[in-house]
Design a protein around this motif. Structure first.
Motif, mmCIF file in Angstrom:
data_model
loop_
_atom_site.group_PDB
_atom_site.id
_atom_site.type_symbol
_atom_site.label_atom_id
_atom_site.label_comp_id
_atom_site.label_asym_id
_atom_site.label_seq_id
_atom_site.Cartn_x
_atom_site.Cartn_y
_atom_site.Cartn_z
ATOM 1 N N VAL A 42 43.453 59.242 55.481
ATOM 2 C CA VAL A 42 43.856 59.981 56.677
ATOM 3 C C VAL A 42 44.489 59.016 57.685
ATOM 4 O O VAL A 42 43.883 58.007 58.050
ATOM 5 C CB VAL A 42 42.653 60.700 57.327
ATOM 6 C CG1 VAL A 42 43.128 61.590 58.474
ATOM 7 C CG2 VAL A 42 41.882 61.520 56.294
ATOM 8 N N VAL B 208 47.879 63.079 55.830
ATOM 9 C CA VAL B 208 46.902 62.761 54.776
ATOM 10 C C VAL B 208 47.628 62.436 53.467
ATOM 11 O O VAL B 208 48.767 62.854 53.245
ATOM 12 C CB VAL B 208 45.906 63.922 54.521
ATOM 13 C CG1 VAL B 208 45.027 64.174 55.735
ATOM 14 C CG2 VAL B 208 46.625 65.177 54.100
ATOM 15 N N THR C 101 40.408 64.857 60.322
ATOM 16 C CA THR C 101 41.751 65.353 60.634
ATOM 17 C C THR C 101 41.903 65.874 62.059
ATOM 18 O O THR C 101 42.980 66.339 62.451
ATOM 19 C CB THR C 101 42.136 66.490 59.665
ATOM 20 O OG1 THR C 101 41.059 67.437 59.679
ATOM 21 C CG2 THR C 101 42.359 65.964 58.262
#
Ligand code: DGJ
Length: 349
Positions: A115, A134, A207
């Motif tokens: 990430v 990602v 995220t």
């Protein structure tokens, strides 16, 4: 066979292609002989290999190429792998004359994804947003997920605010990621138009911010009203450390560091870690990352910084310096013309 390998090694050393030391401030060629283009470095170690992510400034300032990635087995010799996040992969506003800076990458063990977080901005620096991408592999290609300002908080909005924080949330500029021993990840970033640093816990996928965001529980305002940027967090002996710079554009300034028993604070200011000639400008460089020195005594670290060359950003250099944290918990950065990892064996102090 053994002789053949030995002579190959000797050849590489004599030809100057194999590097066995760090030379802060000098041109640092990759394994193909081209200067490494990975400014505002962030390093990830994964399965015995280090990956160095950074801004490719071959074509000058702004986001004209994207975020490059290099790999290494020894920290001295770096192979260019790819442009991990191409400039075309972020929204148009952030391409070309837009900004895509200070990218850092973590590996999420649960999702098995790499990430990447970065500072995205329009040319006027008023968007100040966090980008997330990602990838299934450390070298990419990274897939852009989206961008936003992670936290909305009324810190006493200024009357005139070209960054529109009342509506969009606190600005997001210089940043770094930190993975704690318990598997939880955090993003540090300069917010409130760079006046105050934020540290925000990430969600399980890394995220976005953990939600709902609760001040003092999932995120904190630290180094309040101190105007710091270029955060480089790390942990030693159960304590959190954060090296930062002042905000003076590409011009170097005095570094500072703070220490905390809990990542959300309180953070205690410890002053300037640099000592000796040119300490006042962090040896003409700006912090970007702190890396644990491989296989060395606990407390052995490498300070990574950028020596920006605003007239020719592509020729900005890298300043890597070793330091060792002893019992007193102090960080002390000293200049070295050249050094290698064996310095840590000599009771570096
Ligand atoms: C200081 C920041 O630390 C850098 O990443 C870059 O954004 C420059 N400012 C631009 O002036």
């Amino acid at each position: 066979m053994r002789f053949a390998i030995f002579f190959l090694f000797l050849d590489l050393v004599l030809a100057g292609n194999l590097r066995m030391e760090f030379a802060p401030g000098e041109v640092w060629p990759d394994t193909e002989g081209r200067p490494i283009q990975a400014h505002s470095a962030g390093i990830l170690k994964h399965k015995g290999t280090w990956y160095w992510y950074g801004e490719d400034k071959t074509l000058g300032n702004f986001n004209r190429t994207g975020i490059s990635v290099y790999s290494s087995k020894d920290l001295y010799n770096w192979k260019r792998e790819a442009v991990a996040l191409k400039k075309e992969d972020v929204p148009e506003l952030f391409q070309d004359k837009g900004v895509c800076e200070r990218a850092k990458v973590l590996y999420n063990r649960r999702t098995k994804k790499f990430v990447m977080w970065m500072h995205l901005d329009a040319r006027n620096y008023a968007e100040a947003s966090a980008g997330v991408a990602v990838s299934d592999t450390p070298t990419g290609p990274f897939r852009f997920v989206g961008h936003r300002r992670p936290v909305q908080y009324d810190f006493g909005y200024p009357e005139i605010d070209r960054t529109d924080q009342r509506t969009k949330g606190g600005t997001f500029r210089d940043m770094n990621l930190f993975l704690d021993d318990d598997g939880r990840a955090y993003v540090f970033y300069a917010s409130e138009d760079n006046w105050t640093m934020y540290v925000v816990r990430l969600n399980a996928e890394f995220t976005g911010p953990e939600e709902p965001a609760v001040l003092g529980k999932t995120w904190a305002r630290i180094l309040v009203r101190q105007m710091r940027e270029a955060p480089a967090p790390f942990k030693h002996a159960g304590r959190y450390y954060l090296i930062t710079s002042g905000c003076t554009g590409w011009n170097p300034n005095r570094a500072g560091y703070a220490v905390a028993g809990s990542i959300l604070g309180p953070w205690e200011d410890k002053g300037d870690p640099s000592v000796g000639p040119e300490a006042g400008t962090t040896f003409r460089s700006q912090s970007t990352f702190v890396l644990a020195a491989p296989g060395k005594r606990k407390g052995s670290f490498i300070f990574l910084a950028d020596r920006w060359n605003p007239k020719q950003l592509a020729d900005s250099r890298y300043v890597w310096l070793p330091f060792y944290i002893g019992k007193d918990g102090r960080v002390e950065l000293k200049w070295r013309d050249r050094w290698d990892l064996s310095v840590f064996g000599k009771k570096l102090k």
